[in-house]
Scaffold this motif. Structure first.
Motif, PDB file in Angstrom:
ATOM      1  N   ILE A 148      56.198 -61.739 -26.014  1.00 61.16           N
ATOM      2  CA  ILE A 148      54.815 -61.936 -25.592  1.00 61.16           C
ATOM      3  C   ILE A 148      54.018 -60.676 -25.896  1.00 61.16           C
ATOM      4  N   ILE A 149      52.724 -60.837 -26.051  1.00 55.66           N
ATOM      5  CA  ILE A 149      51.854 -59.718 -26.379  1.00 55.66           C
ATOM      6  C   ILE A 149      50.553 -59.860 -25.608  1.00 55.66           C
ATOM      7  N   THR A 197      44.261 -65.271 -12.581  1.00 57.22           N
ATOM      8  CA  THR A 197      44.421 -66.330 -13.585  1.00 57.22           C
ATOM      9  C   THR A 197      45.033 -65.716 -14.840  1.00 57.22           C
ATOM     10  N   VAL A 198      46.122 -66.296 -15.296  1.00 61.86           N
ATOM     11  CA  VAL A 198      46.790 -65.845 -16.523  1.00 61.86           C
ATOM     12  C   VAL A 198      46.825 -67.010 -17.498  1.00 61.86           C
ATOM     13  N   VAL A 199      46.391 -66.731 -18.714  1.00 61.26           N
ATOM     14  CA  VAL A 199      46.400 -67.755 -19.764  1.00 61.26           C
ATOM     15  C   VAL A 199      47.524 -67.433 -20.742  1.00 61.26           C
ATOM     16  N   LEU A 200      48.504 -68.334 -20.815  1.00 58.54           N
ATOM     17  CA  LEU A 200      49.589 -68.206 -21.800  1.00 58.54           C
ATOM     18  C   LEU A 200      49.203 -69.033 -23.017  1.00 58.54           C
ATOM     19  N   GLN A 201      48.858 -68.368 -24.107  1.00 64.09           N
ATOM     20  CA  GLN A 201      48.402 -69.091 -25.290  1.00 64.09           C
ATOM     21  C   GLN A 201      49.378 -68.914 -26.446  1.00 64.09           C
ATOM     22  N   ILE A 324      48.375 -70.212 -13.628  1.00 61.41           N
ATOM     23  CA  ILE A 324      48.937 -69.954 -14.959  1.00 61.41           C
ATOM     24  C   ILE A 324      48.549 -71.150 -15.811  1.00 61.41           C
ATOM     25  N   ILE A 325      47.813 -70.901 -16.877  1.00 59.42           N
ATOM     26  CA  ILE A 325      47.331 -71.974 -17.752  1.00 59.42           C
ATOM     27  C   ILE A 325      47.972 -71.799 -19.123  1.00 59.42           C
ATOM     28  N   THR A 326      48.616 -72.835 -19.632  1.00 63.45           N
ATOM     29  CA  THR A 326      49.138 -72.781 -21.007  1.00 63.45           C
ATOM     30  C   THR A 326      48.211 -73.581 -21.915  1.00 63.45           C
ATOM     31  N   THR A 327      47.974 -73.054 -23.091  1.00 61.30           N
ATOM     32  CA  THR A 327      47.045 -73.718 -24.011  1.00 61.30           C
ATOM     33  C   THR A 327      47.269 -73.240 -25.429  1.00 61.30           C
ATOM     34  N   ILE A 345      47.617 -63.753 -22.410  1.00 60.77           N
ATOM     35  CA  ILE A 345      48.932 -63.390 -22.940  1.00 60.77           C
ATOM     36  C   ILE A 345      49.234 -64.327 -24.106  1.00 60.77           C
ATOM     37  N   GLU A 346      49.623 -63.767 -25.246  1.00 58.96           N
ATOM     38  CA  GLU A 346      49.994 -64.596 -26.401  1.00 58.96           C
ATOM     39  C   GLU A 346      51.502 -64.658 -26.529  1.00 58.96           C
TER      40      GLU A 346
END
Length: 924
Positions: A148-149, A197-201, A324-327, A345-346
């Motif tokens: 992850i980055i 809020t964390v976005v895992l993209q 935690i949102i994945t998109t 987070i990518e």
């Protein structure tokens, strides 16, 4: 109470088991659409679609609880005209089997424990995409950590990453990745601010959903966010899309609970201890943008489900909760307008170490994992693409099936095109089994965008590029295009790319084979001129960037691939394009003398069609492969495949026979030769000449190589020039020569470090092989001792050798006595080459000429260049030719003393020689 629940469960299952398969399908269909009286919640169709009878029973109990589950089942059975089953279930209820007792009260603390147990049971297993009903995989045993980055990479860094392959690509990803982990998602940043809020993209197939489920599982067992969250709730956006009834946030929470008796007051008492995981937000069919009038603020308030989810994301409900949102990256622009201070987070995928770990976890067998990963690592492109978890899964699945069938993994490994096609269809299957007609044009435009990028060497696309190809608002772009933001001066620039350059090249190749849809285009068939131009450009020097596109073009024309494309995409494939490819191969071979042979072979391997490959190999009279062409196992596999499809010479005509006459190899390729040998052993392989240069084979490989001579009866010439055979190599070679199936006619062992002992072994075997006619032992230190052994061989009555070459073998005049005897007695030997043996000199020639004078001498060609010949030698030749009428060629070049003598009166002296044999040709 537990006994009651068990009896209800058994009764429901008994009723469902009594239904026929057709009635059970109708039951599930009605259950997902029924207007159930007094029931505010309907089980989503997505959950029922693949549910078996046990799953359906569990869904009924989970959604409605024991008593209501019975009532709902009775109502649905009545609706599908299963009156008898409905009456039976109603009768059991009236007997008091399922009385209206309320669930026993449970303390909040006990419920939290129960809820964690339930989450553990729900998320500990996953179902593979290709699994049969009831087949599950343990998530912990399969899940592999992902890179992850958090920082944004520079535009130049992204370009290099997209274009890099193999270990270079893996190293670049490793350098980009931050040392952070999923456990640190909510840790304070450099400014000591904790994100809520964390976005895992990440792109499709990169492992977002698997990561979301792993978070749920690790939280449930106390490995993750211990002490931070009392509850974690999972919301699947695909299921949200299917909900048509109004819902509340409480309803969504109930979907995560084992029963509908959750202590809501306790749950909402501390919203800062709640975690919501929203998986696949980019797949929502509605927008998150709205004004406050379209939000709700009460968890119990019923609203359209889009309003409820929008309110949760925008924090109008439970503002202190964590998300935690994945998109996929395509939705980030819309998402960032709705979120407050999110952390992005990518997910990059697998590092090299992670890929290897995934193989070991998938196979669960050390030997199989090592073997499979070794095959993938040998193919640079497949190894690169294994950074995408779904590609790793595809490759492992295919290889495991091959192993289970007992097939040779390397020999039957799927092509690169096949893997990329699996990737394409897997993503489409998750979204739409067949592209809708409206999306077909968008998909075709995506392929045209990829083509334009390949031809212009462009890998990052701007909004204008998408708009030009009609992809500005197309759903298809979100599936295959990866959006990134880059800093440019004081502004931010957004750009789109395919997940890797190889995928862009794959889609570009698709653009050349998909037939245009008549009602959407000006033409109704694919353009052969475009294909011809692509191949022409590729054939020209300096256009290596087209290599993969051309390979994929071949692979897509495989009949199985064509059917897959037609089924998944709704397109037709231009079958006639195959002839264009054959024409190109023929022209390329004719004009370039096979300069691109290795690449042509890679293309033929991709198409995997025997008839096509056979026709293509017919065009290639001679295979020449240099520069470490066997540098890895995959290249060896490619060449082996092509060799299997070399056809017999009677397939050729034009007044003479053309066949694959030569096969040349340079460099140390020992470790990859076994793959190649399998192709040479194939009875269909019509290779006539094999030439291995400087290969220095180990004993094991040499044994396999020499066995080729006994299994392929088409081979006529075997050349091991500059290969250090050693005694073991000579022994293995002799074993092959004496085999009755060995049809070898010419054996070349130039500079092979042979010794007199080697000659002894060869001398004992050559007479037993009635097919061998030519033996070349040039520049081996065999000396006079070795020559004596060879002369005994030539004196053997069964020896059929016609040509013997002993250039530079350190022969002296002493051995010429034996050679003279051979010339007198041997009736088959026609050519003898003794050049570059300086020590033979005048004395040796005098002895040879005695053999030439013998009336039984049949020698036709004699080579004595660089042998220290003198004036006296000329006189000896004159005397010998008075009686010898067979000699036609005499090579006397590079003998300085003899040359000076002849130059004094060259014309008369040669004329005098020819008086005795007027047909002789003399080289001076």
């Amino acid at each position: 109470m537990g006994n009651k629940s068990s009896r209800i469960s058994d009764l429901l299952l008994l009723v469902l088991d009594d239904l026929s398969q057709e009635d059970f399908k109708r039951f599930k269909d009605k259950l997902s659409y029924s207007d159930l009286e007094g029931k505010r919640f309907i089980i989503p169709r997505s959950r029922l679609e693949n549910a078996d009878r046990v799953d359906t029973k569990n869904l009924l109990l989970k959604c409605y609880g024991g008593d209501d589950a019975i009532d709902v089942t009775i109502q649905v059975l009545s609706d599908i005209n299963q009156k008898e089953s409905a009456a039976k279930l109603r009768k059991e209820k009236e007997k008091g089997l399922v009385s209206g007792q309320k669930a026993l009260e449970i303390s909040p603390k006990d419920y939290r424990i129960k809820y964690r147990e339930y989450v553990w049971e729900e998320y500990q297993v996953i179902q593979d995409k290709n699994a049969l009903l009831g087949q599950w995989v343990n998530l912990n045993r399969r899940y592999t950590q992902l890179l992850i980055i958090q920082k944004h990479c520079l535009l130049e860094e992204k370009q290099h990453e997209i274009m890099s392959t193999g270990r270079k690509h893996a190293n670049m990803m490793g350098k980009q990745a931050s040392p952070g982990s999923i456990a640190a998602l909510f840790d304070p940043d450099d400014n000591r601010v904790n994100p809520r809020t964390v976005v895992l993209q990440g792109p499709a197939g990169i492992g977002k959903t698997m990561t979301a489920r792993k978070i749920m599982l690790d939280w449930a067992v106390g490995k993750l966010y211990q002490g931070k969250f009392d509850y974690a709730f999972y919301i699947n956006c695909r299921e949200i899309n299917l909900m048509t009834e109004q819902q509340s946030l409480i309803d969504l929470i109930f979907w995560n609970c084992p029963e509908r008796n959750a202590p809501l007051e306790d749950i909402f008492a501390n919203p800062e201890r709640l975690l919501f995981i929203i998986d696949g937000l980019d797949e929502l069919k509605f927008s998150l943008e709205s004004n406050e009038e379209h939000l709700c603020f009460d968890p119990s308030q019923k609203k359209p489900v889009k309003v409820v989810l929008r309110s949760l994301v925008r924090k109008s409900i439970l503002p202190k909760s964590y998300l935690i949102i994945t998109t996929r990256p395509i939705a980030l622009e819309q998402l960032q307008k709705c979120l407050k201070y999110p952390r992005y987070i990518e997910i990059l995928g697998f590092s090299e170490k992670d890929r290897e770990e995934y193989f070991h976890k998938y196979f669960g067998n050390e030997r199989q994992a090592v073997q499979a990963f070794g095959v993938v690592k040998a193919n640079e492109m497949l190894f690169t693409m294994c950074f995408v978890p779904i590609v790793c899964w595809i490759i492992c699945t295919v290889m495991k099936q091959q192993m289970d069938r007992g097939e040779d993994l390397v020999q039957t490994s799927k092509t690169t095109t096949c893997v990329y096609m699996f990737y394409l269809t897997s993503l489409l299957r998750d979204h739409s089994p067949v592209l809708e007609r409206g999306k077909q044009k968008h998909f075709q435009n995506l392929c045209l965008l990829a083509r334009e990028g390949v031809l212009t060497r462009k890998i990052l696309f701007e909004e204008d590029d998408l708009q030009k190809h009609g992809l500005k608002e197309a759903d298809i772009r979100s599936l295959f295009l990866h959006k990134k933001l880059f800093q440019q001066d004081i502004d931010c620039q957004s750009a789109y790319s395919f997940i890797h350059l190889s995928f862009q090249e794959f889609f570009a190749a698709l653009s050349y084979v998909l037939e245009e849809i008549p009602e959407m285009a000006d033409k109704s068939d694919c353009s052969y001129e475009d294909v011809r131009k692509l191949l022409k450009d590729f054939g020209e020097g300096g256009n290596e960037y087209l290599v993969l596109t051309v390979r994929f073009l071949f692979g897509l024309l495989n009949e199985k691939r064509k059917k897959t494309i037609e089924k998944s995409l709704g397109y037709k494939i231009c079958s006639e394009t195959k002839q264009v490819l054959l024409d190109w191969i023929e022209a390329e071979v004719a004009s370039k003398s096979c300069q691109k042979q290795s690449e042509i072979f890679s293309c033929l391997y991709e198409i995997q069609e025997e008839e096509f490959v056979g026709k293509a190999m017919d065009c290639i009279p001679e295979i020449k492969l240099y520069d470490n062409c066997l540098g890895n196992a995959f290249n060896s596999l490619v060449i082996s495949f092509c060799l299997r499809h070399c056809r017999k010479e009677q397939s050729f005509h034009l007044g003479y026979l053309l066949f694959l006459s030569s096969l040349y190899f340079n460099g140390r390729v020992d470790e990859n030769l076994p793959l190649l040998f399998e192709g040479l052993k194939d009875p269909r392989c019509n290779v006539r000449e094999i030439c291995f240069k400087r290969c220095n084979l180990r004993a094991a490989s040499f044994e396999i190589l020499t066995s080729v001579l006994t299994m392929n009866q088409h081979i006529r010439e075997f050349n091991l020039q500059q290969s250090d055979l050693g005694e073991v190599g000579v022994i293995k070679l002799c074993q092959a020569l004496k085999h009755p199936n060995c049809k070898l006619q010419t054996l070349r062992l130039r500079c092979c470090n042979l010794s007199p002992k080697s000659c002894e072994k060869l001398a004992s075997i050559v007479p037993k092989n009635q097919n061998l006619r030519m033996l070349y032992l040039d520049f081996n230190n065999i000396g006079d001792a070795g020559l004596i052994e060879l002369c005994q061989m030539l004196m053997h009555p069964d020896c059929q050798l016609q040509v013997l070459s002993l250039l530079g073998c350190n022969l002296t005049a002493a051995c010429c006595v034996n050679l003279a005897s051979v010339l007198c007695k041997n009736q088959s030997l026609l050519e003898l080459s003794l050049g570059h043996n300086e020590e033979m000199g005048e004395a040796g020639v005098q002895l040879l000429c005695e053999g030439l004078r013998h009336p039984n001498c049949k020698i036709v060609s004699l080579r004595l260049d660089s042998c220290g010949l003198t004036e006296a030698c000329w006189e000896a030749f004159l005397a010998a030719l008075k009686t010898n009428q067979s000699l036609r060629e005499l090579d006397l070049q590079n003998n300085d003393e003899l040359k000076r003598y002849l130059e004094a009166d060259k014309r008369s002296r040669i004329r005098k020689l020819k008086q005795h044999n007027f047909r002789i040709q003399i080289s001076l």
